[in-house]
Design a protein around this motif. Structure first.
Motif, PDB file in Angstrom:
ATOM      1  N   HIS A  85       5.007 -42.959 -18.341  1.00 52.99           N
ATOM      2  CA  HIS A  85       3.875 -43.869 -18.150  1.00 52.99           C
ATOM      3  C   HIS A  85       3.587 -44.742 -19.368  1.00 52.99           C
ATOM      4  CE1 HIS A  85       3.135 -42.043 -14.343  1.00 52.99           C
ATOM      5  NE2 HIS A  85       2.757 -40.882 -14.856  1.00 52.99           N
ATOM      6  N   GLY A  86       4.142 -44.422 -20.512  1.00 52.21           N
ATOM      7  CA  GLY A  86       3.939 -45.237 -21.696  1.00 52.21           C
ATOM      8  C   GLY A  86       2.744 -44.866 -22.534  1.00 52.21           C
ATOM      9  N   SER A  87       1.862 -43.999 -22.066  1.00 50.67           N
ATOM     10  CA  SER A  87       0.709 -43.564 -22.854  1.00 50.67           C
ATOM     11  C   SER A  87       0.289 -42.176 -22.378  1.00 50.67           C
ATOM     12  CB  SER A  87      -0.460 -44.540 -22.711  1.00 50.67           C
ATOM     13  OG  SER A  87      -0.995 -44.473 -21.416  1.00 50.67           O
ATOM     14  N   ASP A  88      -0.684 -41.604 -23.088  1.00 54.01           N
ATOM     15  CA  ASP A  88      -1.166 -40.277 -22.698  1.00 54.01           C
ATOM     16  C   ASP A  88      -2.561 -40.338 -22.085  1.00 54.01           C
ATOM     17  OD1 ASP A  88      -2.504 -40.869 -25.048  1.00 54.01           O
ATOM     18  OD2 ASP A  88      -2.597 -38.770 -25.666  1.00 54.01           O
ATOM     19  N   HIS A  89      -2.943 -41.499 -21.566  1.00 53.74           N
ATOM     20  CA  HIS A  89      -4.243 -41.612 -20.899  1.00 53.74           C
ATOM     21  C   HIS A  89      -4.218 -40.821 -19.604  1.00 53.74           C
ATOM     22  CE1 HIS A  89      -6.039 -44.576 -23.535  1.00 53.74           C
ATOM     23  NE2 HIS A  89      -4.858 -45.195 -23.565  1.00 53.74           N
ATOM     24  N   LEU A  90      -5.287 -40.075 -19.375  1.00 56.23           N
ATOM     25  CA  LEU A  90      -5.329 -39.232 -18.177  1.00 56.23           C
ATOM     26  C   LEU A  90      -5.575 -40.035 -16.909  1.00 56.23           C
ATOM     27  CD1 LEU A  90      -7.224 -36.075 -19.446  1.00 56.23           C
ATOM     28  CD2 LEU A  90      -4.829 -36.291 -18.870  1.00 56.23           C
ATOM     29  N   HIS A  91      -6.177 -41.213 -17.017  1.00 61.23           N
ATOM     30  CA  HIS A  91      -6.399 -41.990 -15.800  1.00 61.23           C
ATOM     31  C   HIS A  91      -5.098 -42.577 -15.256  1.00 61.23           C
ATOM     32  CE1 HIS A  91      -6.066 -45.932 -17.788  1.00 61.23           C
ATOM     33  NE2 HIS A  91      -6.712 -45.375 -18.804  1.00 61.23           N
ATOM     34  N   ASN A  92      -4.033 -42.605 -16.066  1.00 61.32           N
ATOM     35  CA  ASN A  92      -2.724 -43.048 -15.563  1.00 61.32           C
ATOM     36  C   ASN A  92      -2.032 -41.972 -14.743  1.00 61.32           C
ATOM     37  OD1 ASN A  92      -2.998 -45.488 -16.828  1.00 61.32           O
ATOM     38  ND2 ASN A  92      -1.836 -44.878 -18.631  1.00 61.32           N
ATOM     39  N   LEU A  93      -2.416 -40.721 -14.928  1.00 55.36           N
ATOM     40  CA  LEU A  93      -1.773 -39.602 -14.242  1.00 55.36           C
ATOM     41  C   LEU A  93      -2.516 -39.305 -12.936  1.00 55.36           C
ATOM     42  CD1 LEU A  93      -1.309 -37.263 -17.312  1.00 55.36           C
ATOM     43  CD2 LEU A  93       0.354 -38.821 -16.331  1.00 55.36           C
ATOM     44  N   ASN A  94      -2.121 -39.973 -11.883  1.00 56.45           N
ATOM     45  CA  ASN A  94      -2.718 -39.793 -10.575  1.00 56.45           C
ATOM     46  C   ASN A  94      -1.675 -39.213  -9.636  1.00 56.45           C
ATOM     47  OD1 ASN A  94      -4.304 -39.846  -8.321  1.00 56.45           O
ATOM     48  ND2 ASN A  94      -4.607 -42.064  -8.302  1.00 56.45           N
ATOM     49  N   LEU A  95      -1.970 -38.073  -9.050  1.00 52.93           N
ATOM     50  CA  LEU A  95      -1.005 -37.428  -8.158  1.00 52.93           C
ATOM     51  C   LEU A  95      -0.806 -38.201  -6.858  1.00 52.93           C
ATOM     52  CD1 LEU A  95      -1.873 -33.663  -8.582  1.00 52.93           C
ATOM     53  CD2 LEU A  95       0.090 -34.884  -9.471  1.00 52.93           C
ATOM     54  N   LEU A  96      -1.771 -39.038  -6.473  1.00 54.75           N
ATOM     55  CA  LEU A  96      -1.620 -39.783  -5.234  1.00 54.75           C
ATOM     56  C   LEU A  96      -0.626 -40.924  -5.364  1.00 54.75           C
ATOM     57  CD1 LEU A  96      -5.368 -39.938  -4.165  1.00 54.75           C
ATOM     58  CD2 LEU A  96      -3.590 -38.401  -3.338  1.00 54.75           C
TER      59      LEU A  96
END
Length: 98
Positions: A85-96
């Motif tokens: 994803h290019g970063s460790d932001h949690l809002h980028n990690l979406n299971l949907l």
């Protein structure tokens, strides 16, 4: 309540509040989890000494082992999410989206 118990309880409470409210980066979530594990490990290590128990308690060693496994898994997830994803932001990690 002694000052030692108060410090363990406050450490656990503050790290759990940090985990609940500061959910922007994965590394901050992992640090909060490690703080919670450290507070639980220290309280489990001190508990047999305070109760003057003659037997050796294996629970702190199990806690330390699981904490090391959790840290290794968390860092592997951090590296994998940063690569994909290019970063460790949690809002980028979406299971949907997967």
């Amino acid at each position: 309540m002694s000052l030692l118990h108060l410090s363990f309880y406050s450490t656990f409470t503050l790290t759990s509040l940090g985990l609940a409210f500061h959910r922007t980066h994965l590394i901050s979530a992992l640090l909060c989890l490690e703080g919670m594990m450290l507070a639980m490990y220290m309280s489990l290590s001190i508990w047999p000494i305070e109760n003057q128990a003659a037997s050796f308690n294996l629970m702190p060693m199990f806690m330390l082992t699981f904490s090391a496994c959790e840290a290794g898994t968390g860092l592997a997830m951090l590296v994998a999410s940063t690569r994909t994803h290019g970063s460790d932001h949690l809002h980028n990690l979406n299971l949907l989206q997967c």
